[in-house]
Design an enzyme around this catalytic site. Structure first.
Site, mmCIF file in Angstrom:
data_model
loop_
_atom_site.group_PDB
_atom_site.id
_atom_site.type_symbol
_atom_site.label_atom_id
_atom_site.label_comp_id
_atom_site.label_asym_id
_atom_site.label_seq_id
_atom_site.Cartn_x
_atom_site.Cartn_y
_atom_site.Cartn_z
ATOM 1 N N LYS A 48 0.803 -1.230 0.000
ATOM 2 C CA LYS A 48 0.000 0.000 0.000
ATOM 3 C C LYS A 48 0.832 1.273 0.000
ATOM 4 C CE LYS A 48 -3.956 -1.930 -0.325
ATOM 5 N NZ LYS A 48 -4.811 -1.723 -1.498
HETATM 6 N N1 PMP Z 1 -3.503 -8.075 1.202
HETATM 7 C C1 PMP Z 1 -3.606 -7.152 2.165
HETATM 8 C C2 PMP Z 1 -3.081 -7.477 3.508
HETATM 9 C C3 PMP Z 1 -4.205 -5.918 1.889
HETATM 10 O O1 PMP Z 1 -4.313 -4.989 2.863
HETATM 11 C C4 PMP Z 1 -4.704 -5.671 0.591
HETATM 12 C C5 PMP Z 1 -5.366 -4.367 0.294
HETATM 13 N N2 PMP Z 1 -6.747 -4.294 0.565
HETATM 14 C C6 PMP Z 1 -4.601 -6.677 -0.378
HETATM 15 C C7 PMP Z 1 -3.972 -7.861 -0.031
HETATM 16 C C8 PMP Z 1 -5.166 -6.545 -1.764
HETATM 17 O O2 PMP Z 1 -4.495 -5.615 -2.568
HETATM 18 P P1 PMP Z 1 -5.315 -4.722 -3.575
HETATM 19 O O3 PMP Z 1 -6.159 -3.787 -2.745
HETATM 20 O O4 PMP Z 1 -4.309 -3.996 -4.381
HETATM 21 O O5 PMP Z 1 -6.191 -5.597 -4.387
#
Ligand code: PMP
Length: 332
Positions: A48
């Protein structure tokens, strides 16, 4: 590619350029080679950091925010940590609306990073005034000089991964990648890196990981938002009860759903097998790889990249607590 050479001016310059590490034990029974992209090596310990920095710097360039402005977001924790970190370095106020499903550690971490945290119920409809979407929107509306990051509906989320994660994976595998497996929450990671990789080689298979209890897989297959798919689940950051526009469903070839139990047990296997202290969704991604392997998606020439989104230290009171695992019935 170099990392951490010489002096770094501030912590934000360490965002991205995360390592790709070969997996040995947990994938030894599958055909092909498997590599984990360790997003926990970002300074905020998750993928993130990439989107938070990209969206904030875009708003700066457009003159929407300047020092003293307020950053507002809905977050399961990781995006919040990244935003709080960036806010400290750049001099912003950070206000976060967080789901009550987030681990206590994550919420404490956000508060320690100086963020103002509003805890909201996870299982209400997105348009319910108590939902974290509604709460964040209301704060944004009433706060002067604020920017709403809106990661689920922000094209810049995809763009961040298109510009950084995708090219890094292509370079690190010398263009040999054949499959990408990534968790799908907002969908930014899989859509952005998947789009870049498919532009380099359209044969690369982009494989999404969804949770049992989420609508994404069914929507991808049928184009129908099916409310009946929605049920409570424990994995944080994976799957959704709405269709995020930050997911480019055309880029994704296939989704696989994983269970809370199997993802948790697999995360523990990653630790024991590889010495990588993986987060819950990293367990989900490897669990999906197991399920894909069982369906013969890979052969001896496969070069499979798995994105490990964050670090296990964020789940000490959950998947790494024996008491929690027992309480969920995850131990036989
Ligand atoms: N794994 C974790 C621990 C996350 O916080 C997130 C984000 N929501 C994701 C996977 C998925 O990533 P994305 O939001 O880019 O799909």
């Amino acid at each position: 590619m170099t990392r951490h050479q010489g002096i770094t001016n501030n912590i934000l310059q360490l965002v991205g350029q995360t390592p790709l590490v070969k997996l040995h034990q947990i994938t030894k029974d599958f055909q092909g080679e498997f590599y984990a992209k360790l997003e926990a090596f970002n300074p905020g310990h998750s993928a993130k950091d990439r989107i938070a920095l990209h969206i904030i710097e875009d708003a700066e360039k457009k003159g929407i925010i300047k020092k003293g402005s307020t950053i507002v977001e809905t977050t399961s924790g990781n995006t919040g940590f990244s935003l709080a970190m960036i806010s400290i370095v750049k001099g912003y106020k950070c206000i976060l609306a967080v789901s009550d499903k987030s681990s206590v550690d994550k919420i404490d971490m956000l508060k320690s990073m100086g963020a103002e945290v509003h805890i909201c119920p996870a299982y209400v409809a997105p348009d319910d005034p108590r939902s974290y979407y509604s709460v964040a929107k209301a704060i944004h509306k009433k706060t002067k000089n604020s920017v709403y990051i809106n990661q689920y509906f922000n094209e810049l989320n995809i763009e961040a991964h298109y510009r950084t994660t995708g090219p890094e994976i292509w370079e690190q595998t010398n263009g040999k990648i054949t499959h990408l497996i990534a968790a799908s929450g907002t969908g930014g990671t899989i859509s952005g890196s998947g789009k870049y990789l498919k532009e380099q080689n359209p044969d690369i298979k982009i494989m999404g990981v969804d949770a049992i209890g989420s609508v994404l897989k069914k929507y991808h297959e049928t184009g129908v938002f099916d409310k009946n798919e929605i049920s409570p689940y424990k994995i944080e950051g994976l799957g959704k009860n709405l269709i995020p526009s930050a997911t480019d469903f055309d880029v994704i070839d296939i989704y696989e759903k994983v269970s809370d139990k199997e993802a948790a047990l697999t995360a523990r296997e990653i630790v024991k097998g590889e010495g990588i202290f993986a987060g819950y969704t990293s367990g989900a991604v490897v669990q999906a790889a197991k399920q894909f392997a069982a369906q013969n998606y890979f052969d001896k020439d496969s070069v499979v990249v798995l994105i490990f989104p964050d670090h296990g230290s964020r789940y000490m009171n959950k998947i790494y607590s024996d008491a929690w695992m027992k309480a969920q019935g995850f131990f036989e």
